[in-house]
Design an enzyme around this catalytic site. Structure first.
Site, PDB file in Angstrom:
ATOM      1  N   TYR A  30       0.823  -1.208   0.000  1.00 21.51           N
ATOM      2  CA  TYR A  30       0.000   0.000   0.000  1.00 21.51           C
ATOM      3  C   TYR A  30       0.854   1.254   0.000  1.00 21.51           C
ATOM      4  CZ  TYR A  30       0.867   0.944   4.999  1.00 21.51           C
ATOM      5  OH  TYR A  30       1.455   1.237   6.206  1.00 21.51           O
ATOM      6  N   ARG A  49       8.169   4.375  -4.602  1.00 21.07           N
ATOM      7  CA  ARG A  49       8.228   3.426  -3.472  1.00 21.07           C
ATOM      8  C   ARG A  49       7.224   2.294  -3.679  1.00 21.07           C
ATOM      9  NH1 ARG A  49       7.402   5.665   2.544  1.00 21.07           N
ATOM     10  NH2 ARG A  49       5.267   5.899   1.787  1.00 21.07           N
ATOM     11  N   ARG A  97      -7.411 -20.897  -1.588  1.00 23.52           N
ATOM     12  CA  ARG A  97      -6.382 -20.679  -0.577  1.00 23.52           C
ATOM     13  C   ARG A  97      -5.202 -21.636  -0.714  1.00 23.52           C
ATOM     14  NH1 ARG A  97      -4.271 -21.950   4.174  1.00 23.52           N
ATOM     15  NH2 ARG A  97      -3.601 -20.242   5.520  1.00 23.52           N
ATOM     16  N   HIS A  99      -0.712 -21.083  -0.114  1.00 29.22           N
ATOM     17  CA  HIS A  99       0.308 -20.056   0.127  1.00 29.22           C
ATOM     18  C   HIS A  99       1.009 -19.612  -1.163  1.00 29.22           C
ATOM     19  CE1 HIS A  99      -0.360 -21.299   4.212  1.00 29.22           C
ATOM     20  NE2 HIS A  99       0.516 -20.425   4.680  1.00 29.22           N
ATOM     21  N   LYS A 144       6.390  -1.732   1.934  1.00 33.97           N
ATOM     22  CA  LYS A 144       5.193  -1.155   2.572  1.00 33.97           C
ATOM     23  C   LYS A 144       4.060  -2.176   2.424  1.00 33.97           C
ATOM     24  CE  LYS A 144       3.124   3.406   3.309  1.00 33.97           C
ATOM     25  NZ  LYS A 144       3.286   3.463   4.757  1.00 33.97           N
ATOM     26  N   GLU A 176      12.958   2.578  13.742  1.00 34.55           N
ATOM     27  CA  GLU A 176      11.962   3.605  13.377  1.00 34.55           C
ATOM     28  C   GLU A 176      10.836   3.562  14.394  1.00 34.55           C
ATOM     29  OE1 GLU A 176      10.019   2.744   9.615  1.00 34.55           O
ATOM     30  OE2 GLU A 176      10.054   0.597  10.010  1.00 34.55           O
ATOM     31  N   LEU A 200      11.132   1.438   6.960  1.00 33.79           N
ATOM     32  CA  LEU A 200      10.476   1.929   5.756  1.00 33.79           C
ATOM     33  C   LEU A 200      11.178   3.212   5.310  1.00 33.79           C
ATOM     34  CD1 LEU A 200       7.872   1.339   4.004  1.00 33.79           C
ATOM     35  CD2 LEU A 200       6.970   3.379   5.108  1.00 33.79           C
TER      36      LEU A 200
HETATM   37  C1  LIG Z   1       6.569   1.810   9.698  1.00 35.77           C
HETATM   38  C2  LIG Z   1       6.570   3.168   9.081  1.00 35.77           C
HETATM   39  N1  LIG Z   1       7.723   3.844   9.011  1.00 35.77           N
HETATM   40  C3  LIG Z   1       7.783   5.090   8.475  1.00 35.77           C
HETATM   41  C4  LIG Z   1       6.643   5.724   8.001  1.00 35.77           C
HETATM   42  C5  LIG Z   1       6.744   7.119   7.420  1.00 35.77           C
HETATM   43  O1  LIG Z   1       6.684   7.093   6.007  1.00 35.77           O
HETATM   44  P1  LIG Z   1       6.123   8.347   5.184  1.00 35.77           P
HETATM   45  O2  LIG Z   1       6.927   9.533   5.606  1.00 35.77           O
HETATM   46  O3  LIG Z   1       6.380   7.972   3.767  1.00 35.77           O
HETATM   47  O4  LIG Z   1       4.678   8.500   5.514  1.00 35.77           O
HETATM   48  C6  LIG Z   1       5.424   5.058   8.033  1.00 35.77           C
HETATM   49  C7  LIG Z   1       4.235   5.710   7.487  1.00 35.77           C
HETATM   50  O5  LIG Z   1       3.132   5.514   7.884  1.00 35.77           O
HETATM   51  C8  LIG Z   1       5.369   3.742   8.582  1.00 35.77           C
HETATM   52  O6  LIG Z   1       4.223   3.058   8.662  1.00 35.77           O
END
Ligand SMILES: Cc1ncc(COP(=O)(O)O)c(C=O)c1O
Length: 285
Positions: A30, A49, A97, A99, A144, A176, A200
């Site tokens: 997403y 991304r 279903r 995997h 993501k 993070e 991320l």
């Molecule tokens: C795990 C994670 N890290 C970092 C971010 C920040 O990313 P962005 O600045 O692209 O929204 C998000 C965004 O929701 C996230 O879910």
């Protein structure tokens, strides 16, 4: 109005199969794109991304960049509010279903809009409370993915503790937040963990580093120890829907003097000026 696999329709009319692999396996990716004054912010970067996430899970991108831009702009036009947040999801689609990937399958593509509700001024002025936790997610946090159960549990741990975010530590190093990137300020230097499979690559993270460079704030992209996080002068969290927020309490201890620091004030102003500038120029980059 939403977009579902080729058609625009009211949210109430949108349905998908219970066999969708997004529902069964969390097999999808997403994006969340902020929209200011009806302009998607950093659209190209969000779509780049998205492409990386799709490549990583071996899904073919169903649309070109121009097609995505058209769909997203139609969704923006079809919803009320100048500022919106666009949620975009692609799953591998419905199949019996199993995997392993089915041989032929049509992806499910979903785009919706919600009002962009940025943190109120009082939150920016006072800062937010955060807690720490061990980062127990998988080793592809750069994707993501809609498989967000670990992030859900880690964010809920913050809510249970009366906090806004959970700051994640893996092997003694900062990764993070549960749904944000984290910056550390020590001795006037902006520290950021390097992009890797452990976090991320935030779009806001890039904007902050660019703005810091333009403002002459020295930055260092390197691994950050837990001790450095706990002894920070300032801590910030960043995300598309929160922009930049100061963390003023971490694990019940004040960060610095417990108030948003001077570099936060500077970067937050730079961010607002940058937004205004790109919206005025019409090139929302
Ligand atoms: C795990 C994670 N890290 C970092 C971010 C920040 O990313 P962005 O600045 O692209 O929204 C998000 C965004 O929701 C996230 O879910």
């Amino acid at each position: 109005m939403i977009f579902l696999s080729g058609r625009f329709m009211p949210l109430e009319d949108a349905t998908i199969s219970v066999l969708d692999r997004g529902f069964i396996f969390g097999d999808g990716v997403y994006e969340m794109i902020p929209v200011y004054s009806r302009h998607p912010f950093r659209l190209r970067e969000h779509l780049a991304r998205l492409q990386n996430s799709l490549d990583a899970i071996r899904l073919v991108n169903p649309y070109s960049l121009d097609e995505w831009a058209r769909i997203i702009n139609q969704i923006i036009a079809g919803n009320t509010g100048e500022d919106q947040s666009i949620y975009l999801q692609i799953t591998r689609g419905p199949a019996k279903r199993d995997h392993a990937f089915p041989p032929r399958i049509t992806p499910t593509i979903f785009v919706m809009s919600a009002p962009l509700t940025l943190p109120p001024a009082v939150t920016r002025e006072r800062g937010v409370v955060a807690v720490t936790a061990r980062d127990n997610r998988w080793l592809r946090c750069d994707i993501k993915s809609v498989s967000l159960l670990p992030n859900v549990l880690l964010r809920q741990a913050a809510v249970d503790a009366g906090a806004a975010e959970t700051v994640l530590l893996r092997d003694g190093l900062l990764t993070e937040g549960a749904a944000s990137n984290i910056f550390v300020i020590r001795h006037g230097v902006l520290l950021a963990p390097p992009k890797s499979h452990l976090m991320l690559p935030g779009i806001t993270y890039d904007v902050v580093l660019e703005l810091a460079a333009a403002a002459g704030i020295p930055s260092d992209i390197r691994q950050i120890s837990e001790a450095e996080v706990r002894d920070a002068d300032e801590l910030w969290l960043t995300s598309s829907t929160k922009e930049i927020l100061p963390i003023t309490t971490l694990d019940e201890q004040p960060v610095g003097d417990g108030r948003p620091g001077p570099l936060y004030q500077r970067i937050a102003q730079c961010y607002q000026e940058y937004k205004t500038e790109v919206m005025r120029s019409g090139i929302v980059q």
